[in-house]
Design a protein around this motif. Structure first.
Motif, mmCIF file in Angstrom:
data_model
loop_
_atom_site.group_PDB
_atom_site.id
_atom_site.type_symbol
_atom_site.label_atom_id
_atom_site.label_comp_id
_atom_site.label_asym_id
_atom_site.label_seq_id
_atom_site.Cartn_x
_atom_site.Cartn_y
_atom_site.Cartn_z
ATOM 1 N N MET A 145 -46.160 60.544 12.216
ATOM 2 C CA MET A 145 -45.347 60.481 13.319
ATOM 3 C C MET A 145 -44.378 61.436 13.456
ATOM 4 O O MET A 145 -44.046 61.693 14.695
ATOM 5 N N SER A 146 -43.725 61.649 12.467
ATOM 6 C CA SER A 146 -42.479 62.622 12.660
ATOM 7 C C SER A 146 -42.780 63.864 12.438
ATOM 8 O O SER A 146 -42.726 64.838 13.547
ATOM 9 N N TYR A 147 -43.364 64.518 11.333
ATOM 10 C CA TYR A 147 -43.532 65.902 11.179
ATOM 11 C C TYR A 147 -44.915 66.629 11.860
ATOM 12 O O TYR A 147 -45.106 67.472 11.972
ATOM 13 N N PHE A 148 -45.623 65.467 12.275
ATOM 14 C CA PHE A 148 -46.996 65.882 12.970
ATOM 15 C C PHE A 148 -46.959 65.513 14.413
ATOM 16 O O PHE A 148 -47.911 65.425 15.076
ATOM 17 N N ALA A 149 -45.729 65.346 15.003
ATOM 18 C CA ALA A 149 -45.776 64.829 16.352
ATOM 19 C C ALA A 149 -46.099 65.799 17.317
ATOM 20 O O ALA A 149 -46.443 65.225 18.417
ATOM 21 N N ASP A 150 -46.333 66.808 16.854
ATOM 22 C CA ASP A 150 -47.100 67.948 17.826
ATOM 23 C C ASP A 150 -48.573 67.864 17.806
ATOM 24 O O ASP A 150 -49.182 68.665 18.563
ATOM 25 N N LEU A 151 -49.240 66.973 17.038
ATOM 26 C CA LEU A 151 -50.702 66.933 16.971
ATOM 27 C C LEU A 151 -51.168 65.234 17.449
ATOM 28 O O LEU A 151 -50.367 64.669 17.395
ATOM 29 N N GLU B 1 -38.926 56.608 6.288
ATOM 30 C CA GLU B 1 -39.205 55.142 5.900
ATOM 31 C C GLU B 1 -38.242 54.237 6.298
ATOM 32 O O GLU B 1 -38.694 53.174 6.725
ATOM 33 N N HIS B 2 -36.957 54.435 6.086
ATOM 34 C CA HIS B 2 -36.071 53.566 6.364
ATOM 35 C C HIS B 2 -35.687 53.608 7.693
ATOM 36 O O HIS B 2 -35.090 52.555 8.149
ATOM 37 N N ASP B 3 -35.906 54.446 8.465
ATOM 38 C CA ASP B 3 -35.348 54.671 9.785
ATOM 39 C C ASP B 3 -36.613 54.304 10.884
ATOM 40 O O ASP B 3 -36.504 55.323 11.719
ATOM 41 N N GLN B 4 -37.514 53.706 10.429
ATOM 42 C CA GLN B 4 -38.767 53.813 11.219
ATOM 43 C C GLN B 4 -38.383 53.251 12.648
ATOM 44 O O GLN B 4 -39.103 53.849 13.579
#
Ligand code: ADP
Ligand code: MG
Length: 708
Positions: free
Chosen positions: A429-435, A667-670
């Motif tokens: 969700m974070s690092y691959f939000a462009d896919l 993880e903690h800031d989902q």
């Protein structure tokens, strides 16, 4: 902006050497100073009576020097004793400079601040900050921030620059007030001031744990910048034209009819997600995730067929020759009966054959190319490239993916990235939000669980006897030799070769040599001890044809045992192999162990995996082995791996072009991540100005978060 112009800028007034040091911290613009946030705080706002100093406390105390003595044993140090009404405190200085003894002469009143340790002689401080105490000397009125810094850059200088930036730069909010209200977020400027200058009495614990509302705001902003940047890249790529591959169904129907098995429900679902994308006239940007053995290759074949049916070509790339060749063999066996020509492009293909293959791609007579990524960095021309499939996407650099994109002659080919290592949801969700993401969350039927055992290497002889017995009874097995040197993360040969820094390559070269030696001597030893068995050897230094010959013999059942380095980690598929022994499993990373183990349990036979370890086990290694023994679910293992290693290491060297998140913890800031993702979607649609302002503040001229 007017404010900044008037002050002439903060960084522009500093010497070049200082700017060089700041650049190391990622500070290249004035605005970067604002978001260089403290690691922790020192409470210098009050004096603590010496008797109340506790172990680990960061504190300020004041007293009179009662002893100042240079000692030479056990090493040279200046020992100072400080007394107040309540007790005494020892100060130790190991670097003694001229004039220090005079400044700390007996009878002097000083104020010290630093970390308290409870030593043998009671409370002590090592190298505290100190200054002469004067009557009524004021204490600071806010907590003292401690910033991350680099060699040769003092806290004080850094602090001063940051405060100048806070005083001179505009701190307007990049986000509309209504949005902040809805999300219950604090304004940017007050949050920033709180973090840089917490008022006395501020909740230190909340600040330290980064749960304070001011931290929440800054973390949200950081996550939002990441989401905006990736999603904007997605939108921009979408604006390119791609061939609409609507297919005819002719080849797909024939392929389905010829398959010896039917697709799992999960495979059907992802096949239709991909199929829908391919019909669009903008390029697909999809990441296909699935656990080891979940059947991603066939999904790629379906996608390729849709492209070919539509009159276009497809290419499938893999990071290693061994994996690319497996794909080639499998795909040509599947597709050639349908009248499709498949080209094989690998470094080992001789120049004449390669030239011929390239020609068929150029004139369009060949519809599918399979090869290693290295080959696509060289000039390869396609008549009508419609689809590029990238297996093991995380092993590819950004440049390689970009190079592929440019091969579509004006139209951008559709892209399907496949990942063998499951990626935890928060991470994708974070690092691959462009896919766009498709997930195969189901294994083909008939797989039996792999019985996994962790065994001390003191029982190696016993293990060999058991192996011998099993192979005599028709079992095919792998013996995986240890990796040598380096740390515990990705260390396969692929990664080693791809690593960019010179030092890494050197180190890997050496450890590859040692690994080769280990494989050779293990092969020799096992051959000697089980002379009635046929034992093969495969390692990274072999020529591709030699490797292929050994793999094919193993696949054909001509070998009982295959001794291998971790080259077999990725993608090797020999369904009849049902036993795996991994030596020095304690040196391997979690995802690597999971990948390796995934080479067995592919047929209907009951499979086992023995993890040999060398005692004593470190704490992390013990946790890893326990996790791999207890779970076979790649997503669960990946989550645990992420917890152990953090996103930077989890993503590995391949992703290193991407700035990492500094403040937010996915993880903690989902919840924040979720909000940032939704907010990004909304802003990109409704408030281009806020998007620009936010990205400018957080990223400026820095590399985009986007990777493709
Ligand atoms: P991975 O996802 O690890 O790349 P592969 O594509 O190599 O997995 O597939 C693993 C094995 O499972 C292969 O032998 C493949 O032919 C087989 N397979 C794939 N899909 C199915 C299915 N639906 N039913 C039975 N076997 C399948
Ligand atoms: Mg695979």
């Amino acid at each position: 902006m007017a404010k900044q112009a008037a002050s002439g800028g903060v960084l522009s007034g500093t010497p070049a050497a200082l700017r060089g040091k700041l650049a190391k911290l990622g500070i290249t613009r004035d605005a970067d100073l604002l978001t260089h946030l403290p690691l922790r705080y020192l409470d210098e706002t009050r004096l603590t009576p010496i008797a109340e100093l506790e172990d680990g406390m960061l504190a300020v105390a004041e007293g009179e020097v009662t002893l100042c003595q240079l000692q030479f044993k056990p090493r040279k140090m200046l020992l100072v004793e400080l007394k107040d009404d309540s007790g005494s405190l020892q100060l130790r200085f190991f670097h003694v400079f001229a004039g220090q003894q005079a400044a700390l002469a007996v009878g002097t009143k000083i104020r010290v601040s630093g970390e308290v340790r409870k030593g043998f002689f009671g409370a002590e401080m090592i190298h505290p900050k100190y200054r002469k105490a004067r009557e009524g000397m004021p204490l600071p009125d806010h907590l003292t921030p401690i910033y991350p810094t680099t060699a040769g850059l003092a806290q004080n200088s850094l602090s001063k620059l940051i405060h100048q930036a806070l005083d001179s730069l505009p701190l307007d909010d990049t986000l509309p007030a209504a949005l902040l209200g809805k999300l219950k977020l604090q304004p940017f400027d007050s949050s920033l001031r709180t973090l840089h200058h917490p008022p006395p009495g501020a909740p230190l614990k909340q600040l330290a744990e980064r749960s304070h509302p001011a931290w929440q705001r800054l973390k949200f902003d950081e996550l939002l910048a990441q989401q905006l940047s990736l999603k904007r890249a997605h939108i921009r790529r979408r604006a390119h034209a791609a061939p609409s591959l609507s297919g005819t169904g002719r080849l797909l129907a024939a392929f389905r009819a010829a398959l010896p098995f039917s697709l799992t429900g999960a495979q059907e679902r992802v096949v239709s997600e991909i199929s829908r994308d391919l019909t669009q006239s903008h390029p697909m940007q999809r990441l296909l995730q699935g656990d080891v053995g979940s059947g991603k290759t066939i999904v790629a074949a379906f996608a390729a067929l849709q492209a070919i049916e539509s009159g276009y070509q497809a290419v499938i790339m893999a990071p290693t020759e061994i994996l690319a060749e497996q794909h080639y063999l499998k795909l040509s066996a599947w597709l050639e009966p349908l009248g499709i020509k498949v080209a094989w492009l690998a470094a080992s293909v001789k120049s004449k054959a390669r030239a011929a293959a390239l020609e068929t791609l150029k004139d369009g007579s060949c519809q599918l190319a399979v090869g290693t990524h290295a080959l696509f960095q060289q000039p390869v021309e396609f008549a009508r490239l419609g689809l590029a499939v990238v297996d093991e996407q995380h092993r590819f650099g950004v440049a390689q993916r970009l190079a592929l994109r440019d091969k579509g002659n004006g139209l951008v080919p559709h892209q399907l990235m496949m990942s063998a290592t499951p990626i935890p949801r928060t991470l994708s969700m974070s690092y691959f939000a462009d896919l766009d993401v498709s997930i195969i969350d189901e294994l083909p039927p008939g797989r039996s669980p792999i019985a996994t055992k962790v065994v001390g290497s003191s029982r190696r002889d016993e293990v060999i006897d058991r192996l011998h017995e099993a192979c005599r009874n028709g079992t095919q097995a792998y013996w995986v030799c240890p990796i040598i040197g380096e740390s515990d993360n990705e260390q396969s040969e692929v990664t080693a070769q791809a690593n960019m820094s010179r030092a890494n390559v050197k180190r890997s070269g050496r450890s590859q040599k040692l690994e080769l030696q280990a494989a050779l001597s293990t092969h020799e030893e096992l051959t000697e001890r089980m002379s009635d068995l046929k034992i093969g050897l495969v390692h990274g230094r072999m020529k591709a044809e030699e490797k292929a010959a050994v793999m094919n013999a193993f696949k054909a059942g001509e070998l009982h045992l295959l001794v291998a380095t971790t080259v077999i980690e990725v993608g090797v598929d020999v369904p009849n192999a049902s036993l795996m022994i991994i030596e020095h499993a304690e040196r391997m990373g979690l995802s690597q162990l999971h990948q390796l183990r995934g080479r067995v349990g592919r047929g209907s036979k009951q499979s086992s995996c023995l993890l040999l370890y060398q005692a004593p086990l470190g704490d992390i290694a013990r946790q890893r082995l326990k996790a791999i023994q207890e779970s076979q679910d790649g997503f669960e293992i990946a989550r645990f791996d992420l917890e152990l290693r953090g996103p930077g290491e989890f993503l590995g060297a391949r992703q290193s072009g991407q700035p990492m998140l500094r403040f937010a913890d996915i993880e903690h800031d989902q919840k924040l991540l979720q909000q940032a993702s939704q907010t990004a979607d909304w802003l990109l649609q409704h408030d281009e100005q806020a998007v620009e302002a936010h990205l400018q503040r957080w990223l400026g001229s820095k590399a985009d978060f986007a990777t493709v």
